[in-house]
Write a protein that holds these residues in place. Sequence first.
Motif, PDB file in Angstrom:
ATOM      1  N   LYS A  93      42.575   2.145  30.651  1.00 36.19           N
ATOM      2  CA  LYS A  93      43.199   1.222  29.685  1.00 36.19           C
ATOM      3  C   LYS A  93      44.541   0.724  30.197  1.00 36.19           C
ATOM      4  CE  LYS A  93      41.476   3.431  25.466  1.00 36.19           C
ATOM      5  NZ  LYS A  93      41.855   4.070  24.218  1.00 36.19           N
ATOM      6  N   CYS A  94      45.226   1.557  30.890  1.00 36.40           N
ATOM      7  CA  CYS A  94      46.558   1.237  31.391  1.00 36.40           C
ATOM      8  C   CYS A  94      46.450   0.366  32.637  1.00 36.40           C
ATOM      9  CB  CYS A  94      47.322   2.506  31.740  1.00 36.40           C
ATOM     10  SG  CYS A  94      47.063   3.873  30.588  1.00 36.40           S
ATOM     11  N   HIS A  95      45.340   0.582  33.357  1.00 37.94           N
ATOM     12  CA  HIS A  95      45.173  -0.065  34.651  1.00 37.94           C
ATOM     13  C   HIS A  95      45.131  -1.579  34.559  1.00 37.94           C
ATOM     14  CE1 HIS A  95      43.569   0.129  38.890  1.00 37.94           C
ATOM     15  NE2 HIS A  95      44.574   0.980  38.863  1.00 37.94           N
ATOM     16  N   ALA A  96      44.802  -2.094  33.379  1.00 37.97           N
ATOM     17  CA  ALA A  96      44.819  -3.543  33.193  1.00 37.97           C
ATOM     18  C   ALA A  96      46.201  -4.098  33.537  1.00 37.97           C
ATOM     19  CB  ALA A  96      44.460  -3.885  31.747  1.00 37.97           C
ATOM     20  N   CYS A  97      47.215  -3.314  33.347  1.00 35.59           N
ATOM     21  CA  CYS A  97      48.586  -3.796  33.557  1.00 35.59           C
ATOM     22  C   CYS A  97      49.381  -2.984  34.572  1.00 35.59           C
ATOM     23  CB  CYS A  97      49.363  -3.774  32.242  1.00 35.59           C
ATOM     24  SG  CYS A  97      48.616  -4.778  30.957  1.00 35.59           S
ATOM     25  N   HIS A  98      48.950  -1.758  34.840  1.00 31.18           N
ATOM     26  CA  HIS A  98      49.744  -0.881  35.702  1.00 31.18           C
ATOM     27  C   HIS A  98      48.970  -0.470  36.943  1.00 31.18           C
ATOM     28  CE1 HIS A  98      53.056   0.007  32.898  1.00 31.18           C
ATOM     29  NE2 HIS A  98      52.155   0.047  31.932  1.00 31.18           N
ATOM     30  N   VAL A  99      49.595  -0.557  38.101  1.00 29.75           N
ATOM     31  CA  VAL A  99      49.055   0.127  39.275  1.00 29.75           C
ATOM     32  C   VAL A  99      49.717   1.497  39.320  1.00 29.75           C
ATOM     33  CG1 VAL A  99      48.550  -1.960  40.598  1.00 29.75           C
ATOM     34  CG2 VAL A  99      50.813  -0.887  40.805  1.00 29.75           C
TER      35      VAL A  99
HETATM   36  C1  HEC Z   1      49.010  -5.097  28.327  1.00 35.15           C
HETATM   37  C2  HEC Z   1      49.680  -4.540  29.448  1.00 35.15           C
HETATM   38  C3  HEC Z   1      49.992  -3.058  29.417  1.00 35.15           C
HETATM   39  C4  HEC Z   1      49.148  -2.002  29.137  1.00 35.15           C
HETATM   40  C5  HEC Z   1      47.688  -2.058  28.719  1.00 35.15           C
HETATM   41  C6  HEC Z   1      49.928  -0.810  29.322  1.00 35.15           C
HETATM   42  N1  HEC Z   1      51.201  -1.127  29.705  1.00 35.15           N
HETATM   43 FE1  HEC Z   1      52.702   0.185  30.117  1.00 35.15          FE
HETATM   44  N2  HEC Z   1      53.980  -1.347  30.422  1.00 35.15           N
HETATM   45  C7  HEC Z   1      53.657  -2.690  30.378  1.00 35.15           C
HETATM   46  C8  HEC Z   1      54.836  -3.483  30.573  1.00 35.15           C
HETATM   47  C9  HEC Z   1      54.916  -5.007  30.591  1.00 35.15           C
HETATM   48  C10 HEC Z   1      55.914  -2.570  30.718  1.00 35.15           C
HETATM   49  C11 HEC Z   1      57.390  -2.884  30.860  1.00 35.15           C
HETATM   50  C12 HEC Z   1      57.957  -2.785  29.463  1.00 35.15           C
HETATM   51  C13 HEC Z   1      59.355  -3.307  29.267  1.00 35.15           C
HETATM   52  O1  HEC Z   1      60.040  -3.654  30.251  1.00 35.15           O
HETATM   53  O2  HEC Z   1      59.744  -3.388  28.090  1.00 35.15           O
HETATM   54  C14 HEC Z   1      55.326  -1.233  30.627  1.00 35.15           C
HETATM   55  C15 HEC Z   1      56.056  -0.057  30.752  1.00 35.15           C
HETATM   56  C16 HEC Z   1      55.506   1.195  30.779  1.00 35.15           C
HETATM   57  C17 HEC Z   1      56.239   2.416  31.039  1.00 35.15           C
HETATM   58  C18 HEC Z   1      57.705   2.512  31.388  1.00 35.15           C
HETATM   59  C19 HEC Z   1      57.802   2.637  32.912  1.00 35.15           C
HETATM   60  C20 HEC Z   1      59.182   2.529  33.524  1.00 35.15           C
HETATM   61  O3  HEC Z   1      59.221   2.334  34.748  1.00 35.15           O
HETATM   62  O4  HEC Z   1      60.187   2.622  32.819  1.00 35.15           O
HETATM   63  C21 HEC Z   1      55.337   3.450  30.969  1.00 35.15           C
HETATM   64  C22 HEC Z   1      55.610   4.918  31.163  1.00 35.15           C
HETATM   65  C23 HEC Z   1      54.053   2.869  30.663  1.00 35.15           C
HETATM   66  N3  HEC Z   1      54.188   1.501  30.552  1.00 35.15           N
HETATM   67  C24 HEC Z   1      52.884   3.583  30.530  1.00 35.15           C
HETATM   68  C25 HEC Z   1      51.665   3.038  30.155  1.00 35.15           C
HETATM   69  C26 HEC Z   1      50.449   3.816  29.979  1.00 35.15           C
HETATM   70  C27 HEC Z   1      50.332   5.306  30.261  1.00 35.15           C
HETATM   71  C28 HEC Z   1      49.492   2.956  29.543  1.00 35.15           C
HETATM   72  C29 HEC Z   1      48.072   3.266  29.153  1.00 35.15           C
HETATM   73  C30 HEC Z   1      47.901   4.265  28.120  1.00 35.15           C
HETATM   74  C31 HEC Z   1      50.088   1.621  29.494  1.00 35.15           C
HETATM   75  N4  HEC Z   1      51.406   1.722  29.888  1.00 35.15           N
HETATM   76  C32 HEC Z   1      49.421   0.469  29.140  1.00 35.15           C
HETATM   77  C33 HEC Z   1      52.394  -3.204  30.177  1.00 35.15           C
HETATM   78  C34 HEC Z   1      51.273  -2.486  29.788  1.00 35.15           C
END
Ligand code: HEC
Length: 190
Positions: A93-99
């Motif tokens: 689920k996270c991979h859609a946005c995070h590597v």
């Molecule tokens: C739709 C896209 C999306 C999805 C899906 C998503 N994220 Fe994110 N995530 C982001 C973005 C964009 C940011 C940067 C947020 C900000 O700057 O406010 C972020 C930031 C984070 C951070 C902060 C990292 C840092 O370097 O400070 C964490 C931890 C994180 N995400 C974990 C997760 C996890 C675990 C999941 C899955 C359960 C997830 N994310 C799903 C887009 C996503």
Amino acid sequence: MNQFEFTKIAGAVLAALLLIVGTKTFIEMNVGQTPEKPGFQLPAPTAETAKPADGAAGEAGAPAAATPEAAGKEVVALLAKANAENGKSIFKKCHACHVSEKGKTPTVGPNLWGVVNRPKATYPGFSYSEAMKAKGGDWSFEELGRFLHNPKADIPGTKMVFTGLPTPSDEADVIAYLATLADTPVPLPK
Ligand code: HEC
């Protein structure tokens, strides 16, 4: 117009005036008065009332814990029994946005390699929201639990558009998986 009719009309006009002036005075007498004490006090949430009821944990995708604080603590308590393998599959689920591979260029969100205990908003080359930059502190297990439970509630203004994971145990599993993404995996609390 005879005398009688004139008296009737004058009487009606006077009555109307009296009604208008009277109402105005009545309103003026009453506005601007705020009671010193509110009629009733809302109970302030305590640690007890903020806890979710047993069994109510995130059914139908509803956030399980009432506050980010409670969610964070609940997830930390579950980490000892967390399943990182399951976390890896939830991480899709996270991979859609995070590597999450070391050194890989971030996509929509920051690279999550080594995120556990990393200071917030510090992945090089990623443009974080002002809200995230202003938050401060490190991504401890508890802070991750708070955030992943409901990102927007924990950090209003974050640009992570994700509603949060449905259950505290899913959260714990994902966080256990995140802990493995490091040269030296971060040990989980016992
Ligand atoms: C739709 C896209 C999306 C999805 C899906 C998503 N994220 Fe994110 N995530 C982001 C973005 C964009 C940011 C940067 C947020 C900000 O700057 O406010 C972020 C930031 C984070 C951070 C902060 C990292 C840092 O370097 O400070 C964490 C931890 C994180 N995400 C974990 C997760 C996890 C675990 C999941 C899955 C359960 C997830 N994310 C799903 C887009 C996503």
